[in-house]
Design a protein around this motif. Structure first.
Motif: not given
Length: 348
Positions: A13, A15, A125, A207, A112
């Protein structure tokens, strides 16, 4: 049931944090809000996968740099800071951050987006990621978009904005359903609770699966429709990606998240309410090819549920947003006649 460890989800992931603060909040408050946003990120994902994009404000960039160095001093690592030269709007900042993050980290599965004002808790998250991961597993691709749904729009946003956000989201969903039905598609809402009457599409905490992010922030050309270029990048960061993602076949989902019970600071006051929501509604209708009479009906269907209309000033606001949206739509479509407002019923 397949289950991905949180550590593995974190490594997959990135951000993006668009950051901009007006001159109103003092430096100490801005530092505190940035620290609330960024100080715990290392518990959830590698810090180098967090990109903070400052939307053309020297003070915000300076204070974000202080937080960056404080984290580096504590942890030996910190987030990536991207100060943009000019203020171009939140949507443009998100796009620049997502493009850079995807290029720098080709193995990421999810992007995200969290605001920099402390309202989007990093602790939420994992829930959003797990929702995305489950939907992605069922689709066998990452063309997914998860909204972090607030329990209330009114507490953090205020009464008028909460009401108008709910109307915008309801009209957007209904317009998408109409548009898709005319093309032989059904709008998939199996993963959307819509607990407050409509999915929380206006939530800034989202997301994106990598496939959706690469399309929305890379391949897809801007679809300005009835919006000016300036307003597209300022007004569009929540509604526009949802519409474009659905048109591109993405699956929508929701997961619950925390929110402030009253925001400590917001740039919302910089926008005129009627213009903001009127322009976005007009964009939804013109982008999706909704006929004027249908557009008016979709708005009236949503507005009749709004308690905002139970006061004279609230009813005036609802009428002004309707008129602004339909006039902007008519101007874009060549001056189609405006459907008149329908009289409110005397009894329920």
């Amino acid at each position: 049931m397949d289950w991905s460890a949180q550590e593995a989800l974190g490594r997959a992931t990135g951000v993006v944090v668009p950051a901009y603060f007006s001159a109103a909040p003092p430096d100490d408050l801005v530092r505190r809000l940035l620290w609330m946003t960024l100080g715990d990120c290392h518990h959830y994902l590698p810090l180098e996968q967090v990109w903070v994009v400052v939307d053309g404000d020297e003070r915000t960039a300076r204070l974000a740099g202080e937080v960056q160095e404080a984290l580096r001093g504590r942890l030996g690592a910190s987030f990536h800071l991207v100060p943009l030269a000019e203020n171009g709007g939140k949507f443009r900042a998100v796009r620049e951050g997502a493009r850079g993050l995807l290029a720098a980290h080709p193995d990421l599965r999810y992007i995200a987006v969290r605001d920099g004002d402390g309202d989007h808790a990093i602790s939420d998250l994992p829930a959003l990621l797990r929702a995305a991961e489950e939907i992605a597993a069922g689709r066998d691709d990452t063309n997914v978009l998860i909204a972090g749904a607030r329990a209330s729009r009114h507490h953090p946003m205020g009464w008028v904005r909460g009401e108008l956000e709910a109307i915008l989201d309801r009209v957007t969903i209904d317009a998408l359903a109409y548009h898709l039905a005319r093309r032989g598609r059904a709008l998939d809402l199996a993963y959307v609770a819509g607990a407050n009457g409509a999915p929380d599409l206006s939530s800034g905490y989202k997301v994106y699966g990598r496939q959706a992010a690469e399309y929305l922030f890379g391949e897809a050309p801007p679809q300005y429709a009835s919006l000016s270029k300036r307003d597209y990048w300022r007004y569009g960061p929540e509604t526009v990606p949802v519409v474009e993602a659905v048109l591109a076949g993405a699956t929508l989902g929701e997961a619950a998240r925390l929110t402030f019970n009253g925001q400590p600071t917001s740039s919302f006051g910089d926008f005129a309410v009627v213009a903001l929501y009127g322009e976005l509604l007009a964009w939804v209708w013109t982008r999706l090819g909704i006929p004027p009479d249908v557009a008016a009906c979709l708005y009236d269907n949503a507005a009749c549920r709004a308690l905002l209309g139970t006061t004279a000033p609230g009813a005036e606001t609802l009428d002004a947003v309707r008129r602004h949206a339909l006039e902007r739509m008519a101007a874009h479509c060549g001056g189609a006649p405006l459907p008149p407002p329908r009289p409110r019923p005397s009894f329920l």
